[in-house]
Design a protein around this motif. Structure first.
Motif, PDB file in Angstrom:
ATOM      1  N   ASN B  31       0.819  -1.210   0.000  1.00 40.24           N
ATOM      2  CA  ASN B  31       0.000   0.000   0.000  1.00 40.24           C
ATOM      3  C   ASN B  31       0.851   1.257   0.000  1.00 40.24           C
ATOM      4  O   ASN B  31       1.821   1.372   0.743  1.00 40.24           O
ATOM      5  CB  ASN B  31      -0.896   0.026   1.243  1.00 40.24           C
ATOM      6  N   HIS B  47      -4.940  10.079  -3.374  1.00 34.64           N
ATOM      7  CA  HIS B  47      -4.999   8.794  -4.071  1.00 34.64           C
ATOM      8  C   HIS B  47      -4.234   7.769  -3.251  1.00 34.64           C
ATOM      9  O   HIS B  47      -3.367   8.126  -2.449  1.00 34.64           O
ATOM     10  CB  HIS B  47      -4.365   8.879  -5.467  1.00 34.64           C
ATOM     11  N   TYR B  48      -4.532   6.497  -3.494  1.00 32.97           N
ATOM     12  CA  TYR B  48      -3.773   5.441  -2.869  1.00 32.97           C
ATOM     13  C   TYR B  48      -3.702   4.244  -3.808  1.00 32.97           C
ATOM     14  O   TYR B  48      -4.370   4.218  -4.862  1.00 32.97           O
ATOM     15  CB  TYR B  48      -4.347   5.050  -1.505  1.00 32.97           C
ATOM     16  N   SER B  49      -2.872   3.290  -3.417  1.00 33.17           N
ATOM     17  CA  SER B  49      -2.635   2.143  -4.293  1.00 33.17           C
ATOM     18  C   SER B  49      -2.423   0.899  -3.449  1.00 33.17           C
ATOM     19  O   SER B  49      -1.793   0.951  -2.387  1.00 33.17           O
ATOM     20  CB  SER B  49      -1.401   2.400  -5.153  1.00 33.17           C
ATOM     21  N   TYR B  50      -2.951  -0.227  -3.942  1.00 37.00           N
ATOM     22  CA  TYR B  50      -2.783  -1.504  -3.260  1.00 37.00           C
ATOM     23  C   TYR B  50      -1.635  -2.331  -3.833  1.00 37.00           C
ATOM     24  O   TYR B  50      -1.347  -3.417  -3.337  1.00 37.00           O
ATOM     25  CB  TYR B  50      -4.061  -2.315  -3.346  1.00 37.00           C
ATOM     26  N   SER B  54      -2.232  -0.578  -9.671  1.00 38.01           N
ATOM     27  CA  SER B  54      -3.517  -0.163  -9.090  1.00 38.01           C
ATOM     28  C   SER B  54      -3.439   1.252  -8.551  1.00 38.01           C
ATOM     29  O   SER B  54      -2.422   1.649  -7.978  1.00 38.01           O
ATOM     30  CB  SER B  54      -3.946  -1.108  -7.970  1.00 38.01           C
ATOM     31  N   THR B  55      -4.497   2.015  -8.775  1.00 43.70           N
ATOM     32  CA  THR B  55      -4.673   3.310  -8.139  1.00 43.70           C
ATOM     33  C   THR B  55      -6.133   3.461  -7.756  1.00 43.70           C
ATOM     34  O   THR B  55      -7.022   2.986  -8.471  1.00 43.70           O
ATOM     35  CB  THR B  55      -4.268   4.481  -9.058  1.00 43.70           C
ATOM     36  N   GLU B  56      -6.372   4.097  -6.638  1.00 52.21           N
ATOM     37  CA  GLU B  56      -7.727   4.310  -6.126  1.00 52.21           C
ATOM     38  C   GLU B  56      -7.877   5.773  -5.740  1.00 52.21           C
ATOM     39  O   GLU B  56      -6.906   6.409  -5.312  1.00 52.21           O
ATOM     40  CB  GLU B  56      -7.984   3.436  -4.898  1.00 52.21           C
ATOM     41  N   ARG B  68       1.110   3.978 -10.477  1.00 57.10           N
ATOM     42  CA  ARG B  68       1.923   3.043  -9.674  1.00 57.10           C
ATOM     43  C   ARG B  68       2.526   2.025 -10.659  1.00 57.10           C
ATOM     44  O   ARG B  68       2.021   0.928 -10.855  1.00 57.10           O
ATOM     45  CB  ARG B  68       1.032   2.341  -8.651  1.00 57.10           C
ATOM     46  N   PHE B  74       5.453   5.414  -6.789  1.00 66.17           N
ATOM     47  CA  PHE B  74       4.068   5.910  -6.824  1.00 66.17           C
ATOM     48  C   PHE B  74       4.145   7.399  -7.124  1.00 66.17           C
ATOM     49  O   PHE B  74       4.770   8.146  -6.378  1.00 66.17           O
ATOM     50  CB  PHE B  74       3.412   5.653  -5.466  1.00 66.17           C
TER      51      PHE B  74
END
Lengths: 112, 112
Positions: B31, B47-50, B54-56, B68, B74
């Protein structure tokens, strides 16, 4: 919804005095709780964390925090502050399945 | 210890220009997160990423994109920078399953 409230935006204490910075959270179960410190022009650094068990947790630099489920609180304490403790302190919560929720921070000024 | 680095540390951009903020972490955390910090607002999640690819969207994604390309990197992208995006941006990694997040030193962005 989860949230973290730090009711005191600014706190000023004299060097050598005791300190309590307040943190209240909103979450129906027991969350994971954290205190971070931010010195000027730096990123956040972890002071301590609570996952479960003993409600009093010890952190770096003689800080400790006490978890209270009944009060939904996680207050940070230090017996005797030093001028170098002047910084911004953030309380944070995560449920473990979602992202972190941060309070708005408490700016601590320690008067020499 | 977790190491999160950000570049550049300071950036001045013009309105309408493209800005890319980079973040690198060396602890193999899945993460990663981008926050902005403004007085009176604390930390707000952009924003965040797992994981790689992936980006959320976080709480305030408008005007920002994220990328990412690998586990370690990132990026936060401002395609058309505006003065309202003047802020300090922090990257963080970790936070999985209740673990703490580790923060970078921040990037101070000024959009003129």
């Amino acid at each position: 919804a989860q949230s973290v409230t730090q009711p005191d935006a600014r706190v000023t204490v004299s060097e050598g005095a005791s300190l309590q910075l307040r943190c209240k959270y909103s979450y129906s179960a027991t969350p994971y709780l954290f205190w971070y410190v931010q010195y000027p022009r730096q990123g956040l650094q972890l002071l301590l964390k609570y996952y479960s068990g003993d409600p009093v947790v010890q952190g770096v630099n003689s800080f400790e925090a006490e978890f209270s489920k009944s009060n939904s609180s996680f207050h940070l304490q230090k017996a005797s502050v030093h001028w170098s403790d002047s910084a911004v302190y953030f309380c944070a919560l995560t449920t473990g399945y979602q992202n972190f929720y941060f309070g708005k921070g408490t700016s601590l000024t320690v008067i020499p | 210890e977790a190491a999160v680095t950000q570049s550049p540390r300071n950036k001045v951009a013009v309105t309408g220009g493209k800005v890319t903020l980079s973040c690198n972490q060396t602890n193999n955390h899945n993460n990663m997160y981008w926050y902005r910090q403004d007085t009176g607002h604390g930390l707000r999640l952009i924003h965040y990423s797992y994981g790689a690819g992936s980006t959320e969207k976080g709480d305030i994604p408008d005007g920002y994109k994220a990328s990412r390309p690998s586990q370690e990197n990132f990026s936060l992208i401002l395609e058309l920078a505006t003065p309202s995006q003047t802020s300090v941006y922090f990257c963080a990694s970790g936070g999985l399953g209740g673990a703490e997040q580790f923060f970078g030193p921040g990037t101070r962005l000024t959009v003129l």
